[in-house]
Design a protein around this motif. Structure first.
Motif, PDB file in Angstrom:
ATOM      1  N   GLY A 162       0.816  -1.213   0.000  1.00 31.52           N
ATOM      2  CA  GLY A 162       0.000   0.000   0.000  1.00 31.52           C
ATOM      3  C   GLY A 162       0.843   1.252   0.000  1.00 31.52           C
ATOM      4  N   VAL A 163       1.924   1.255   0.783  1.00 34.98           N
ATOM      5  CA  VAL A 163       2.825   2.408   0.809  1.00 34.98           C
ATOM      6  C   VAL A 163       3.462   2.603  -0.563  1.00 34.98           C
ATOM      7  CG1 VAL A 163       5.004   3.271   1.759  1.00 34.98           C
ATOM      8  CG2 VAL A 163       3.278   2.282   3.276  1.00 34.98           C
ATOM      9  N   ALA A 164       3.925   1.502  -1.160  1.00 39.13           N
ATOM     10  CA  ALA A 164       4.562   1.601  -2.479  1.00 39.13           C
ATOM     11  C   ALA A 164       3.584   2.124  -3.531  1.00 39.13           C
ATOM     12  CB  ALA A 164       5.107   0.236  -2.898  1.00 39.13           C
ATOM     13  N   ALA A 165       2.327   1.685  -3.451  1.00 41.66           N
ATOM     14  CA  ALA A 165       1.324   2.157  -4.413  1.00 41.66           C
ATOM     15  C   ALA A 165       1.077   3.648  -4.249  1.00 41.66           C
ATOM     16  CB  ALA A 165       0.021   1.374  -4.228  1.00 41.66           C
ATOM     17  N   GLN A 166       1.002   4.120  -3.006  1.00 39.83           N
ATOM     18  CA  GLN A 166       0.818   5.560  -2.775  1.00 39.83           C
ATOM     19  C   GLN A 166       2.006   6.357  -3.310  1.00 39.83           C
ATOM     20  OE1 GLN A 166       0.088   6.097   1.416  1.00 39.83           O
ATOM     21  NE2 GLN A 166      -2.125   5.901   1.160  1.00 39.83           N
ATOM     22  N   GLN A 167       3.207   5.844  -3.079  1.00 31.56           N
ATOM     23  CA  GLN A 167       4.395   6.548  -3.563  1.00 31.56           C
ATOM     24  C   GLN A 167       4.406   6.616  -5.085  1.00 31.56           C
ATOM     25  OE1 GLN A 167       7.454   4.264  -1.568  1.00 31.56           O
ATOM     26  NE2 GLN A 167       7.547   5.715   0.138  1.00 31.56           N
ATOM     27  N   ARG A 168       3.971   5.532  -5.716  1.00 24.44           N
ATOM     28  CA  ARG A 168       3.920   5.538  -7.194  1.00 24.44           C
ATOM     29  C   ARG A 168       2.904   6.570  -7.690  1.00 24.44           C
ATOM     30  NH1 ARG A 168       4.050   4.114 -12.251  1.00 24.44           N
ATOM     31  NH2 ARG A 168       2.403   2.963 -13.291  1.00 24.44           N
ATOM     32  N   ILE A 169       1.736   6.635  -7.066  1.00 28.10           N
ATOM     33  CA  ILE A 169       0.724   7.621  -7.458  1.00 28.10           C
ATOM     34  C   ILE A 169       1.268   9.032  -7.284  1.00 28.10           C
ATOM     35  CG2 ILE A 169      -1.532   8.594  -6.855  1.00 28.10           C
ATOM     36  CD1 ILE A 169      -2.346   5.677  -6.092  1.00 28.10           C
ATOM     37  N   LEU A 170       1.910   9.286  -6.154  1.00 23.83           N
ATOM     38  CA  LEU A 170       2.465  10.614  -5.903  1.00 23.83           C
ATOM     39  C   LEU A 170       3.544  10.976  -6.917  1.00 23.83           C
ATOM     40  CD1 LEU A 170       2.681  10.610  -2.001  1.00 23.83           C
ATOM     41  CD2 LEU A 170       1.122  11.953  -3.429  1.00 23.83           C
ATOM     42  N   SER A 171       4.362  10.012  -7.298  1.00 23.13           N
ATOM     43  CA  SER A 171       5.402  10.310  -8.284  1.00 23.13           C
ATOM     44  C   SER A 171       4.786  10.654  -9.636  1.00 23.13           C
ATOM     45  CB  SER A 171       6.369   9.132  -8.422  1.00 23.13           C
ATOM     46  OG  SER A 171       5.788   8.053  -9.128  1.00 23.13           O
ATOM     47  N   LEU A 172       3.707   9.954 -10.009  1.00 27.14           N
ATOM     48  CA  LEU A 172       3.037  10.259 -11.278  1.00 27.14           C
ATOM     49  C   LEU A 172       2.393  11.639 -11.245  1.00 27.14           C
ATOM     50  CD1 LEU A 172       1.367   6.821 -12.121  1.00 27.14           C
ATOM     51  CD2 LEU A 172       3.177   7.943 -13.425  1.00 27.14           C
ATOM     52  N   LEU A 173       1.888  12.018 -10.064  1.00 27.09           N
ATOM     53  CA  LEU A 173       1.203  13.304  -9.937  1.00 27.09           C
ATOM     54  C   LEU A 173       2.154  14.488  -9.826  1.00 27.09           C
ATOM     55  CD1 LEU A 173      -1.623  12.344  -7.410  1.00 27.09           C
ATOM     56  CD2 LEU A 173      -1.903  12.834  -9.850  1.00 27.09           C
ATOM     57  N   SER A 174       3.327  14.267  -9.214  1.00 24.55           N
ATOM     58  CA  SER A 174       4.136  15.420  -8.830  1.00 24.55           C
ATOM     59  C   SER A 174       5.538  15.488  -9.421  1.00 24.55           C
ATOM     60  CB  SER A 174       4.254  15.468  -7.304  1.00 24.55           C
ATOM     61  OG  SER A 174       4.892  14.297  -6.819  1.00 24.55           O
ATOM     62  N   LEU A 175       6.087  14.369  -9.870  1.00 22.39           N
ATOM     63  CA  LEU A 175       7.466  14.401 -10.344  1.00 22.39           C
ATOM     64  C   LEU A 175       7.520  14.595 -11.849  1.00 22.39           C
ATOM     65  CD1 LEU A 175       9.183  11.497  -8.355  1.00 22.39           C
ATOM     66  CD2 LEU A 175       9.175  13.948  -7.844  1.00 22.39           C
ATOM     67  N   PRO A 176       8.490  15.374 -12.352  1.00 23.12           N
ATOM     68  CA  PRO A 176       8.692  15.461 -13.797  1.00 23.12           C
ATOM     69  C   PRO A 176       9.185  14.121 -14.348  1.00 23.12           C
ATOM     70  CG  PRO A 176      10.396  16.684 -12.626  1.00 23.12           C
ATOM     71  CD  PRO A 176       9.400  16.249 -11.606  1.00 23.12           C
ATOM     72  N   ALA A 177       9.043  13.962 -15.659  1.00 24.75           N
ATOM     73  CA  ALA A 177       9.327  12.674 -16.298  1.00 24.75           C
ATOM     74  C   ALA A 177      10.734  12.178 -15.994  1.00 24.75           C
ATOM     75  CB  ALA A 177       9.109  12.786 -17.801  1.00 24.75           C
ATOM     76  N   ARG A 178      11.721  13.080 -16.053  1.00 20.57           N
ATOM     77  CA  ARG A 178      13.103  12.633 -15.815  1.00 20.57           C
ATOM     78  C   ARG A 178      13.270  12.076 -14.412  1.00 20.57           C
ATOM     79  NH1 ARG A 178      17.634  12.234 -18.021  1.00 20.57           N
ATOM     80  NH2 ARG A 178      16.974  13.322 -19.909  1.00 20.57           N
ATOM     81  N   GLU A 179      12.671  12.699 -13.420  1.00 24.93           N
ATOM     82  CA  GLU A 179      12.792  12.201 -12.052  1.00 24.93           C
ATOM     83  C   GLU A 179      12.071  10.870 -11.881  1.00 24.93           C
ATOM     84  OE1 GLU A 179      12.143  14.969  -8.849  1.00 24.93           O
ATOM     85  OE2 GLU A 179      12.874  16.640 -10.069  1.00 24.93           O
ATOM     86  N   ARG A 180      10.942  10.699 -12.563  1.00 21.55           N
ATOM     87  CA  ARG A 180      10.246   9.401 -12.510  1.00 21.55           C
ATOM     88  C   ARG A 180      11.123   8.312 -13.115  1.00 21.55           C
ATOM     89  NH1 ARG A 180       5.768  12.373 -14.478  1.00 21.55           N
ATOM     90  NH2 ARG A 180       5.594  11.138 -16.383  1.00 21.55           N
ATOM     91  N   TYR A 181      11.790   8.640 -14.219  1.00 26.45           N
ATOM     92  CA  TYR A 181      12.671   7.674 -14.882  1.00 26.45           C
ATOM     93  C   TYR A 181      13.859   7.329 -13.979  1.00 26.45           C
ATOM     94  CZ  TYR A 181      15.880   5.671 -18.328  1.00 26.45           C
ATOM     95  OH  TYR A 181      16.740   4.844 -18.996  1.00 26.45           O
TER      96      TYR A 181
END
Length: 200
Positions: A142-161
């Protein structure tokens, strides 16, 4: 003989994985094993198809899986990849015994341990260490899923990569750019630019 050696190795891998969180006696582990079945799937085979009943949860021994949701426009969204020592499935459909809203497909030849809901419930009722194991695993998931959602919502593409490379350093060698782009929520062209080496 080869099949027996493989099964013993799979059993040892499962036990080592469980004992990263809980301790099990030989008798307890025998009870655990009795609830699982081992299966092997070929590349491209489905373990779960959207719309079908989800009968099992999967622990990946070897191989690689992708969990995908297809929206009403027919676009496929990669929810996650499952590598060795990962648990994967459509958890909501598994626990509620409702039709799957996700599909689970092999990206490589894959060996898994399969746990039916009855086996999961038996272990939670009769083996307190396994109830704790699943509680910890689901909480971490559950924590990992929340972190993934937050990264999609808030991080630019390069940081997600870059985050993906830190978390799963071998994944780009095992997965196509198209699938990686779908996972990161970017176009394939954008991913190609992100993957280019920067200036020295």
């Amino acid at each position: 003989m080869k099949r027996l050696r493989m099964l013993v190795a799979m059993q040892e891998q499962l036990r080592q994985h469980l004992e990263q969180i809980v301790s099990l006696t030989d008798e307890e582990f025998a009870l655990v094993l009795a609830q699982f079945t081992s299966r092997q799937f070929r590349k491209h085979q489905f373990l779960i198809r959207e719309g079908e009943r989800v009968r099992e949860l999967y622990f990946v021994v070897t191989g690689l899986l992708k969990l995908v949701h297809t929206d009403t426009a027919g676009r496929a969204h990669v929810v996650s990849f499952a590598l060795e020592d990962w648990w994967e499935g459509d958890f909501a459909a598994y626990l509620a015994q409702t039709p799957a809203t996700l599909s689970l497909q092999c990206l490589e030849d894959t060996a898994v341990w399969c746990l039916p809901l009855e086996g999961y419930e038996y272990l939670c009722r009769h083996l307190p260490p396994m109830a704790r194991f699943f509680l910890v695993k689901f909480a971490r998931g559950g924590v990992a899923a929340q972190q993934r959602i937050l990264s999609l919502l808030s991080l630019p593409a390069r940081e997600r990569y870059e985050l993906l490379l830190r978390q799963y350093p071998t994944l780009p060698q095992r997965v196509s750019k198209t699938l990686l782009a779908a996972y990161l929520g970017v176009s394939r062209e954008t991913l190609s630019r992100l993957a280019e080496p920067g200036p020295k």
